[in-house]
Design a protein around this motif. Sequence first.
Motif, PDB file in Angstrom:
ATOM      1  N   ARG A  10       0.847  -1.197   0.000  1.00 48.41           N
ATOM      2  CA  ARG A  10       0.000   0.000   0.000  1.00 48.41           C
ATOM      3  C   ARG A  10       0.878   1.241   0.000  1.00 48.41           C
ATOM      4  NH1 ARG A  10       0.553  -2.116   5.346  1.00 48.41           N
ATOM      5  NH2 ARG A  10       1.234  -0.450   6.704  1.00 48.41           N
ATOM      6  N   THR A  11       0.266   2.409  -0.159  1.00 46.88           N
ATOM      7  CA  THR A  11       0.993   3.673  -0.108  1.00 46.88           C
ATOM      8  C   THR A  11       1.188   4.067   1.346  1.00 46.88           C
ATOM      9  OG1 THR A  11       0.024   4.361  -2.199  1.00 46.88           O
ATOM     10  CG2 THR A  11       0.976   6.075  -0.826  1.00 46.88           C
ATOM     11  N   VAL A  12       2.438   4.388   1.700  1.00 48.80           N
ATOM     12  CA  VAL A  12       2.810   4.743   3.069  1.00 48.80           C
ATOM     13  C   VAL A  12       3.499   6.112   3.037  1.00 48.80           C
ATOM     14  CG1 VAL A  12       4.206   4.074   5.065  1.00 48.80           C
ATOM     15  CG2 VAL A  12       3.120   2.321   3.667  1.00 48.80           C
ATOM     16  N   LYS A  24       5.559   9.991  -0.078  1.00 46.68           N
ATOM     17  CA  LYS A  24       4.552   8.944  -0.245  1.00 46.68           C
ATOM     18  C   LYS A  24       5.161   7.883  -1.151  1.00 46.68           C
ATOM     19  CE  LYS A  24       1.008  11.550  -1.508  1.00 46.68           C
ATOM     20  NZ  LYS A  24      -0.356  11.914  -1.897  1.00 46.68           N
ATOM     21  N   VAL A  25       5.285   6.663  -0.600  1.00 46.86           N
ATOM     22  CA  VAL A  25       5.952   5.575  -1.313  1.00 46.86           C
ATOM     23  C   VAL A  25       5.159   4.294  -1.101  1.00 46.86           C
ATOM     24  CG1 VAL A  25       8.102   4.261  -1.486  1.00 46.86           C
ATOM     25  CG2 VAL A  25       8.188   6.660  -0.862  1.00 46.86           C
ATOM     26  N   GLY A  26       5.124   3.448  -2.102  1.00 46.06           N
ATOM     27  CA  GLY A  26       4.513   2.136  -1.957  1.00 46.06           C
ATOM     28  C   GLY A  26       5.405   1.250  -1.109  1.00 46.06           C
ATOM     29  N   GLU A  34      -0.961   6.437  11.822  1.00 47.57           N
ATOM     30  CA  GLU A  34      -1.591   6.977  10.618  1.00 47.57           C
ATOM     31  C   GLU A  34      -1.455   8.488  10.600  1.00 47.57           C
ATOM     32  OE1 GLU A  34      -5.651   5.677  10.614  1.00 47.57           O
ATOM     33  OE2 GLU A  34      -5.146   3.765   9.658  1.00 47.57           O
ATOM     34  N   ILE A  35      -1.510   9.054   9.392  1.00 45.79           N
ATOM     35  CA  ILE A  35      -1.442  10.506   9.225  1.00 45.79           C
ATOM     36  C   ILE A  35      -2.432  10.897   8.136  1.00 45.79           C
ATOM     37  CG2 ILE A  35       0.421  10.407   7.546  1.00 45.79           C
ATOM     38  CD1 ILE A  35       1.510  13.007   8.768  1.00 45.79           C
ATOM     39  N   LYS A  36      -3.027  12.067   8.309  1.00 52.97           N
ATOM     40  CA  LYS A  36      -3.940  12.589   7.299  1.00 52.97           C
ATOM     41  C   LYS A  36      -3.153  13.585   6.447  1.00 52.97           C
ATOM     42  CE  LYS A  36      -8.656  13.707   6.739  1.00 52.97           C
ATOM     43  NZ  LYS A  36      -9.899  13.367   7.347  1.00 52.97           N
ATOM     44  N   PHE A  42      -3.178   7.852   5.547  1.00 51.23           N
ATOM     45  CA  PHE A  42      -2.147   6.906   5.122  1.00 51.23           C
ATOM     46  C   PHE A  42      -1.447   6.333   6.354  1.00 51.23           C
ATOM     47  CE2 PHE A  42      -2.285  10.047   1.671  1.00 51.23           C
ATOM     48  CZ  PHE A  42      -2.457   9.223   0.563  1.00 51.23           C
ATOM     49  N   PRO A  43      -0.878   5.125   6.229  1.00 49.74           N
ATOM     50  CA  PRO A  43       0.023   4.632   7.275  1.00 49.74           C
ATOM     51  C   PRO A  43       1.235   5.569   7.345  1.00 49.74           C
ATOM     52  CG  PRO A  43      -0.627   2.860   5.809  1.00 49.74           C
ATOM     53  CD  PRO A  43      -1.113   4.131   5.196  1.00 49.74           C
ATOM     54  N   TYR A  44       1.834   5.704   8.533  1.00 44.39           N
ATOM     55  CA  TYR A  44       2.846   6.733   8.782  1.00 44.39           C
ATOM     56  C   TYR A  44       4.071   6.131   9.456  1.00 44.39           C
ATOM     57  CZ  TYR A  44       4.749  10.963  11.042  1.00 44.39           C
ATOM     58  OH  TYR A  44       5.546  11.978  11.478  1.00 44.39           O
ATOM     59  N   VAL A  45       5.266   6.448   8.922  1.00 41.95           N
ATOM     60  CA  VAL A  45       6.527   5.966   9.481  1.00 41.95           C
ATOM     61  C   VAL A  45       7.490   7.146   9.543  1.00 41.95           C
ATOM     62  CG1 VAL A  45       8.466   4.400   9.155  1.00 41.95           C
ATOM     63  CG2 VAL A  45       6.190   3.687   8.482  1.00 41.95           C
ATOM     64  N   THR A  46       8.188   7.312  10.683  1.00 39.44           N
ATOM     65  CA  THR A  46       9.177   8.376  10.796  1.00 39.44           C
ATOM     66  C   THR A  46      10.571   7.830  10.504  1.00 39.44           C
ATOM     67  OG1 THR A  46       9.443   7.988  13.160  1.00 39.44           O
ATOM     68  CG2 THR A  46       7.865   9.680  12.507  1.00 39.44           C
TER      69      THR A  46
END
Length: 85
Positions: A10-12, A24-26, A34-36, A42-46
Amino acid sequence: MRRDIHPFYRTVVFHDTSVNEYFKVGSTIKTDREIKLDGQTFPYVTLDVSSASHPHYTGRQRSLDKEGSPARFQQRFGRFFGGEA
């Protein structure tokens, strides 16, 4: 093909916190955050480092003198390999 063995793609959104840049990357990475963004969730990663902040990609990388490393090696260890006692 066997079912239910492949990860969910999915797009993260990846957030480089050092320069406050969003990508934004697959991806198949698992995260509960998650982040709006742009009206969508979208799912969110730092991240600590990305291509936006890494010195190699930004051109701020310090290059070593080409002659420096061999000269330093000879200065330190040349007496062992140079035949001097």
